[in-house]
Design an enzyme around this catalytic site. Structure first.
Site, PDB file in Angstrom:
ATOM      1  CG  ASP A 138      51.449  37.635  51.412  1.00  0.00           C
ATOM      2  OD1 ASP A 138      51.087  37.466  50.240  1.00  0.00           O
ATOM      3  OD2 ASP A 138      51.021  38.554  52.133  1.00  0.00           O
ATOM      4  CB  CYS A 192      35.373  26.091  39.551  1.00  0.00           C
ATOM      5  SG  CYS A 192      36.357  26.954  40.785  1.00  0.00           S
ATOM      6  CB  CYS A 198      33.398  33.673  43.714  1.00  0.00           C
ATOM      7  SG  CYS A 198      34.036  32.862  42.246  1.00  0.00           S
ATOM      8  CB  CYS A 245      36.374  41.979  50.787  1.00  0.00           C
ATOM      9  SG  CYS A 245      34.880  41.360  49.992  1.00  0.00           S
ATOM     10  CB  CYS A 248      34.921  35.989  46.257  1.00  0.00           C
ATOM     11  SG  CYS A 248      36.504  36.497  46.914  1.00  0.00           S
ATOM     12  CB  CYS A 252      33.408  29.449  47.661  1.00  0.00           C
ATOM     13  SG  CYS A 252      34.107  28.010  46.833  1.00  0.00           S
TER      14      CYS A 252
HETATM   15  C1  B12 Z   1      48.776  40.708  45.148  1.00  0.00           C
HETATM   16  C2  B12 Z   1      47.919  39.888  46.071  1.00  0.00           C
HETATM   17  C3  B12 Z   1      46.624  40.351  46.338  1.00  0.00           C
HETATM   18  C4  B12 Z   1      45.985  41.484  45.530  1.00  0.00           C
HETATM   19  C5  B12 Z   1      45.608  40.940  44.128  1.00  0.00           C
HETATM   20  C6  B12 Z   1      44.817  39.613  44.179  1.00  0.00           C
HETATM   21  C7  B12 Z   1      44.926  38.746  42.944  1.00  0.00           C
HETATM   22  N1  B12 Z   1      43.949  37.902  42.752  1.00  0.00           N
HETATM   23  O1  B12 Z   1      45.893  38.842  42.205  1.00  0.00           O
HETATM   24  C8  B12 Z   1      44.800  41.888  46.456  1.00  0.00           C
HETATM   25  C9  B12 Z   1      45.241  43.013  47.369  1.00  0.00           C
HETATM   26  C10 B12 Z   1      43.521  42.307  45.732  1.00  0.00           C
HETATM   27  C11 B12 Z   1      44.622  40.607  47.280  1.00  0.00           C
HETATM   28  C12 B12 Z   1      43.451  40.269  47.906  1.00  0.00           C
HETATM   29  C13 B12 Z   1      43.278  39.121  48.667  1.00  0.00           C
HETATM   30  N2  B12 Z   1      44.245  38.271  49.054  1.00  0.00           N
HETATM   31 CO1  B12 Z   1      46.041  38.307  48.336  1.00  0.00          CO
HETATM   32  N3  B12 Z   1      47.763  38.074  47.587  1.00  0.00           N
HETATM   33  C14 B12 Z   1      48.407  38.712  46.665  1.00  0.00           C
HETATM   34  C15 B12 Z   1      49.764  38.028  46.386  1.00  0.00           C
HETATM   35  C16 B12 Z   1      50.865  38.822  47.098  1.00  0.00           C
HETATM   36  C17 B12 Z   1      50.093  37.871  44.905  1.00  0.00           C
HETATM   37  C18 B12 Z   1      48.929  37.353  44.045  1.00  0.00           C
HETATM   38  C19 B12 Z   1      49.295  37.361  42.583  1.00  0.00           C
HETATM   39  O2  B12 Z   1      50.271  36.770  42.208  1.00  0.00           O
HETATM   40  N4  B12 Z   1      48.542  38.082  41.749  1.00  0.00           N
HETATM   41  C20 B12 Z   1      48.851  38.193  40.347  1.00  0.00           C
HETATM   42  C21 B12 Z   1      47.749  37.538  39.533  1.00  0.00           C
HETATM   43  C22 B12 Z   1      48.101  37.547  38.045  1.00  0.00           C
HETATM   44  O3  B12 Z   1      47.728  36.205  39.983  1.00  0.00           O
HETATM   45  P1  B12 Z   1      46.395  35.393  40.171  1.00  0.00           P
HETATM   46  O4  B12 Z   1      45.275  36.292  40.535  1.00  0.00           O
HETATM   47  O5  B12 Z   1      46.690  34.281  41.085  1.00  0.00           O
HETATM   48  O6  B12 Z   1      46.158  34.921  38.651  1.00  0.00           O
HETATM   49  C23 B12 Z   1      46.456  33.612  38.213  1.00  0.00           C
HETATM   50  C24 B12 Z   1      45.238  33.009  37.572  1.00  0.00           C
HETATM   51  O7  B12 Z   1      44.584  33.977  36.788  1.00  0.00           O
HETATM   52  C25 B12 Z   1      45.904  31.936  36.721  1.00  0.00           C
HETATM   53  N5  B12 Z   1      45.080  31.565  35.586  1.00  0.00           N
HETATM   54  C26 B12 Z   1      44.971  32.194  34.418  1.00  0.00           C
HETATM   55  N6  B12 Z   1      44.096  31.542  33.629  1.00  0.00           N
HETATM   56  C27 B12 Z   1      43.658  30.471  34.315  1.00  0.00           C
HETATM   57  C28 B12 Z   1      42.793  29.464  33.955  1.00  0.00           C
HETATM   58  C29 B12 Z   1      42.526  28.439  34.881  1.00  0.00           C
HETATM   59  C30 B12 Z   1      41.609  27.342  34.496  1.00  0.00           C
HETATM   60  C31 B12 Z   1      43.173  28.471  36.178  1.00  0.00           C
HETATM   61  C32 B12 Z   1      42.904  27.414  37.195  1.00  0.00           C
HETATM   62  C33 B12 Z   1      44.059  29.513  36.511  1.00  0.00           C
HETATM   63  C34 B12 Z   1      44.289  30.491  35.564  1.00  0.00           C
HETATM   64  O8  B12 Z   1      47.138  32.493  36.274  1.00  0.00           O
HETATM   65  C35 B12 Z   1      47.452  33.641  37.046  1.00  0.00           C
HETATM   66  C36 B12 Z   1      48.913  33.569  37.501  1.00  0.00           C
HETATM   67  O9  B12 Z   1      49.140  32.467  38.354  1.00  0.00           O
HETATM   68  C37 B12 Z   1      49.530  36.615  47.038  1.00  0.00           C
HETATM   69  C38 B12 Z   1      50.778  35.977  47.667  1.00  0.00           C
HETATM   70  C39 B12 Z   1      51.747  35.493  46.607  1.00  0.00           C
HETATM   71  N7  B12 Z   1      53.000  35.834  46.783  1.00  0.00           N
HETATM   72  O10 B12 Z   1      51.373  34.815  45.672  1.00  0.00           O
HETATM   73  C40 B12 Z   1      48.462  36.932  48.122  1.00  0.00           C
HETATM   74  C41 B12 Z   1      47.395  35.858  48.385  1.00  0.00           C
HETATM   75  C42 B12 Z   1      46.878  35.376  47.067  1.00  0.00           C
HETATM   76  N8  B12 Z   1      46.337  36.600  49.038  1.00  0.00           N
HETATM   77  C43 B12 Z   1      45.689  35.922  49.928  1.00  0.00           C
HETATM   78  C44 B12 Z   1      44.513  36.367  50.565  1.00  0.00           C
HETATM   79  C45 B12 Z   1      44.068  35.613  51.816  1.00  0.00           C
HETATM   80  C46 B12 Z   1      43.772  37.439  50.036  1.00  0.00           C
HETATM   81  C47 B12 Z   1      42.356  37.870  50.424  1.00  0.00           C
HETATM   82  C48 B12 Z   1      41.401  36.702  50.664  1.00  0.00           C
HETATM   83  C49 B12 Z   1      42.443  38.782  51.677  1.00  0.00           C
HETATM   84  C50 B12 Z   1      41.115  39.326  52.149  1.00  0.00           C
HETATM   85  N9  B12 Z   1      40.268  38.534  52.766  1.00  0.00           N
HETATM   86  O11 B12 Z   1      40.855  40.489  51.991  1.00  0.00           O
HETATM   87  C51 B12 Z   1      41.935  38.729  49.198  1.00  0.00           C
HETATM   88  C52 B12 Z   1      41.199  37.898  48.137  1.00  0.00           C
HETATM   89  C53 B12 Z   1      40.882  38.641  46.865  1.00  0.00           C
HETATM   90  C54 B12 Z   1      40.850  37.721  45.646  1.00  0.00           C
HETATM   91  N10 B12 Z   1      39.694  37.220  45.275  1.00  0.00           N
HETATM   92  O12 B12 Z   1      41.919  37.469  45.074  1.00  0.00           O
HETATM   93  C55 B12 Z   1      46.289  34.540  50.126  1.00  0.00           C
HETATM   94  C56 B12 Z   1      45.367  33.497  49.494  1.00  0.00           C
HETATM   95  C57 B12 Z   1      45.251  32.176  50.227  1.00  0.00           C
HETATM   96  C58 B12 Z   1      44.421  31.203  49.421  1.00  0.00           C
HETATM   97  N11 B12 Z   1      43.599  30.403  50.024  1.00  0.00           N
HETATM   98  O13 B12 Z   1      44.518  31.158  48.242  1.00  0.00           O
HETATM   99  C59 B12 Z   1      47.694  34.692  49.406  1.00  0.00           C
HETATM  100  C60 B12 Z   1      48.184  33.448  48.699  1.00  0.00           C
HETATM  101  C61 B12 Z   1      48.687  35.142  50.501  1.00  0.00           C
HETATM  102  C62 B12 Z   1      49.161  33.973  51.353  1.00  0.00           C
HETATM  103  N12 B12 Z   1      50.457  33.761  51.416  1.00  0.00           N
HETATM  104  O14 B12 Z   1      48.405  33.247  51.942  1.00  0.00           O
HETATM  105  N13 B12 Z   1      45.751  39.846  47.259  1.00  0.00           N
HETATM  106  S1  SF4 Z   2      32.335  30.110  44.166  1.00  0.00           S
HETATM  107 FE1  SF4 Z   2      33.978  28.611  44.532  1.00  0.00          FE
HETATM  108  S2  SF4 Z   2      33.408  26.822  43.288  1.00  0.00           S
HETATM  109 FE2  SF4 Z   2      32.163  28.550  42.583  1.00  0.00          FE
HETATM  110  S3  SF4 Z   2      33.381  29.376  40.860  1.00  0.00           S
HETATM  111 FE3  SF4 Z   2      33.943  30.552  42.681  1.00  0.00          FE
HETATM  112  S4  SF4 Z   2      35.751  29.509  43.454  1.00  0.00           S
HETATM  113 FE4  SF4 Z   2      34.766  28.076  42.039  1.00  0.00          FE
HETATM  114  S1  SF4 Z   3      37.622  39.973  48.068  1.00  0.00           S
HETATM  115 FE1  SF4 Z   3      36.477  38.847  46.511  1.00  0.00          FE
HETATM  116  S2  SF4 Z   3      34.341  39.521  46.721  1.00  0.00           S
HETATM  117 FE2  SF4 Z   3      35.598  40.972  47.850  1.00  0.00          FE
HETATM  118  S3  SF4 Z   3      35.937  42.630  46.373  1.00  0.00           S
HETATM  119 FE3  SF4 Z   3      37.725  41.249  46.218  1.00  0.00          FE
HETATM  120  S4  SF4 Z   3      37.182  39.789  44.591  1.00  0.00           S
HETATM  121 FE4  SF4 Z   3      35.291  40.851  45.207  1.00  0.00          FE
END
Ligand code: B12
Ligand code: SF4
Ligand code: SF4
Length: 389
Positions: A138, A192, A198, A245, A248, A252
């Site tokens: 992480d 998806c 979500c 939270c 989302c 799913c």
């Molecule tokens: C910063 C971070 C957060 C931030 C930002 C989240 C985010 N989405 O970026 C905050 C604090 C909001 C957060 C929240 C949560 N997090 Co968090 N977080 C991280 C962390 C440290 C980095 C994520 C990151 O790199 N963000 C930067 C953005 C640019 O990356 P990205 O969102 O993945 O974007 C990618 C896509 O957009 C993709 N992309 C672009 N175009 C397209 C097109 C297609 C078709 C596809 C497929 C992809 C794609 O490219 C981007 C770069 O890879 C990771 C751990 C890690 N080291 O990776 C944990 C991690 C993602 N978190 C985790 C968790 C559990 C959560 C929460 C569920 C916690 C909770 N219940 O409150 C929430 C979920 C919120 C959400 N919907 O994302 C887990 C997820 C496990 C899993 N099943 O995936 C991780 C992996 C930690 C872990 N080691 O387990 N998190």
């Molecule tokens: S709810 Fe699940 S299956 Fe539907 S778009 Fe979001 S991640 Fe994909």
């Molecule tokens: S965890 Fe998911 S549903 Fe909750 S505020 Fe973040 S993106 Fe929205």
């Protein structure tokens, strides 16, 4: 031993150490991910998580080879945790209760994951012969979803989380980087389809486009990572979510079939009663000493007392339940400005025809004494809010 046979052995060791999924990929990040990460940071979507925007860390995330000299393979691992046992609506309307994200119902997964990764790495030393390795969970500059996707562990859903076909997204990720050359797995494919559940359910519209989460709007960021005064326009949308939270993920379709039963392997992550829909009033009474005692082993310690009680004040303000007024009044003198300020906001939300004069008078009194600019500003805003009722 080589190829699939070796991987089968690694998987079985991983399973013995409590990992549910184990896949292998090359230490490379595709351009889709690298570019999206750059755009995300350029748009400031990381908010106050400034480390995510630091140039060196950004470069390292785009290039896994920068994390270990001569790295040849990345073993991506996942541990499951127990999904919430309640529906979103039931949790939202649970009288006097707050919602804590499911991954935080048990022990701090960072500690559990790190220990397991290190134990597995010791076994790999015997299995892989002479090699260098590093473990990550992480916090390091590793783009975990991108690696999990290319290793076939799961695809990145539109909520940006990694989903596995059978177990859904209730997963936590970790990695072992090694200089040993292992046979990579096939990448995961995206399932998806046309779904956008979500995106639609997100209370704060934080999923600003498919696969893009603006952290500044995400309740997980606001309640866990952000340690300041939460923007007022977002507070009502947080409802009674006091730590993270799950909306989302709960909506799913791929999580509807995910087994609800606790994963015995991950018993340390299994829910502890006190963290499942806890009493808001009880948490608001916790002092510093008690906070440290209760949350010592829990990820909740991250918010510190001030952050957690701030979130509880917001949940009380959103409850419409005037029985919380006395609890909120009791923290108006708290030493933490964050708690005082959000308690003031919450009181204004609970003001009605019957109590508005008393609340206003109390706030006017407080305003004369308050020295902190941010709290002072909250009081002014609260008084105006009540006047306009
Ligand atoms: C910063 C971070 C957060 C931030 C930002 C989240 C985010 N989405 O970026 C905050 C604090 C909001 C957060 C929240 C949560 N997090 Co968090 N977080 C991280 C962390 C440290 C980095 C994520 C990151 O790199 N963000 C930067 C953005 C640019 O990356 P990205 O969102 O993945 O974007 C990618 C896509 O957009 C993709 N992309 C672009 N175009 C397209 C097109 C297609 C078709 C596809 C497929 C992809 C794609 O490219 C981007 C770069 O890879 C990771 C751990 C890690 N080291 O990776 C944990 C991690 C993602 N978190 C985790 C968790 C559990 C959560 C929460 C569920 C916690 C909770 N219940 O409150 C929430 C979920 C919120 C959400 N919907 O994302 C887990 C997820 C496990 C899993 N099943 O995936 C991780 C992996 C930690 C872990 N080691 O387990 N998190
Ligand atoms: S709810 Fe699940 S299956 Fe539907 S778009 Fe979001 S991640 Fe994909
Ligand atoms: S965890 Fe998911 S549903 Fe909750 S505020 Fe973040 S993106 Fe929205």
């Amino acid at each position: 031993m080589q190829g699939e046979q070796l991987k089968t052995l690694i998987r079985s060791k991983a399973s013995q150490h409590g990992f549910d999924l184990c896949h292998v990929t090359r230490p490379e990040i595709g351009s889709k991910h690298a570019e999206a990460l750059e755009q995300w940071v350029a748009a400031d979507m990381q908010g106050d998580m400034s480390w995510m925007g630091e140039a060196t860390r950004l470069e390292r995330r785009k290039d896994p080879q920068s994390m270990l000299d001569a790295v040849k393979s990345v073993i991506t691992l996942a541990m499951r945790y127990t999904p919430p046992a309640y529906a979103i609506e039931a949790a939202e309307s649970a009288c006097g209760k707050g919602v804590i994200t499911a991954y935080a119902h048990g022990d701090d997964y960072h500690d559990v994951m790190k220990k397991r990764l290190k134990a597995l790495a010791l076994d790999l030393d015997l299995l892989l012969g002479k090699h260098d390795q590093r473990v990550f969970a992480d916090t390091a500059p590793v783009l975990e979803h991108a690696l999990a996707e290319s290793a076939g562990l799961g695809w990145q859903g539109k909520h940006s989380l990694t989903i596995h076909r059978e177990v859904g997204s209730w997963l936590l990720l970790g990695e072992i980087f090694t200089t040993a050359a292992l046979q990579p797995d096939e990448p995961a494919t995206n399932h998806c389809g046309t779904c956008s559940a979500c995106i639609e359910i997100c209370p704060t519209q934080a999923i600003v486009a498919p696969y893009v989460v603006d952290a500044r709007l995400c309740i997980s960021y606001l309640t866990i990572e952000f340690d300041g005064f939460i923007p007022r326009q977002l507070r009502a949308k947080m409802g009674n979510r006091i730590y993270g939270c799950d909306d989302c993920q709960q909506t799913c379709p791929w999580n509807q079939h995910a087994a609800r039963a606790a994963c015995l392997k991950n018993d340390l992550l299994n829910p502890r009663g006190e963290n499942v829909l806890p009493d808001l009033a009880r948490i608001l009474q916790i002092d510093g000493e008690e906070f440290r005692k209760i949350y010592r082993k829990s990820p909740i310690k991250r918010t510190k007392r001030a952050g957690l009680l701030r979130n509880v004040c917001i949940a009380m303000g959103n409850s419409g339940d005037t029985r919380f007024i006395s609890d909120l009044v009791a923290v108006l003198n708290d030493e933490e400005p964050l708690i005082r300020g959000h308690a003031v906001w919450a009181l204004a939300q609970l003001a009605d025809d019957e109590n508005c004069h008393d609340i206003s008078a109390l706030l006017e009194c407080l305003q004369k004494e308050e020295k902190e600019v941010m709290v002072h500003e909250e009081i002014t805003h609260a008084i105006t809010h009540i006047r306009n009722l």
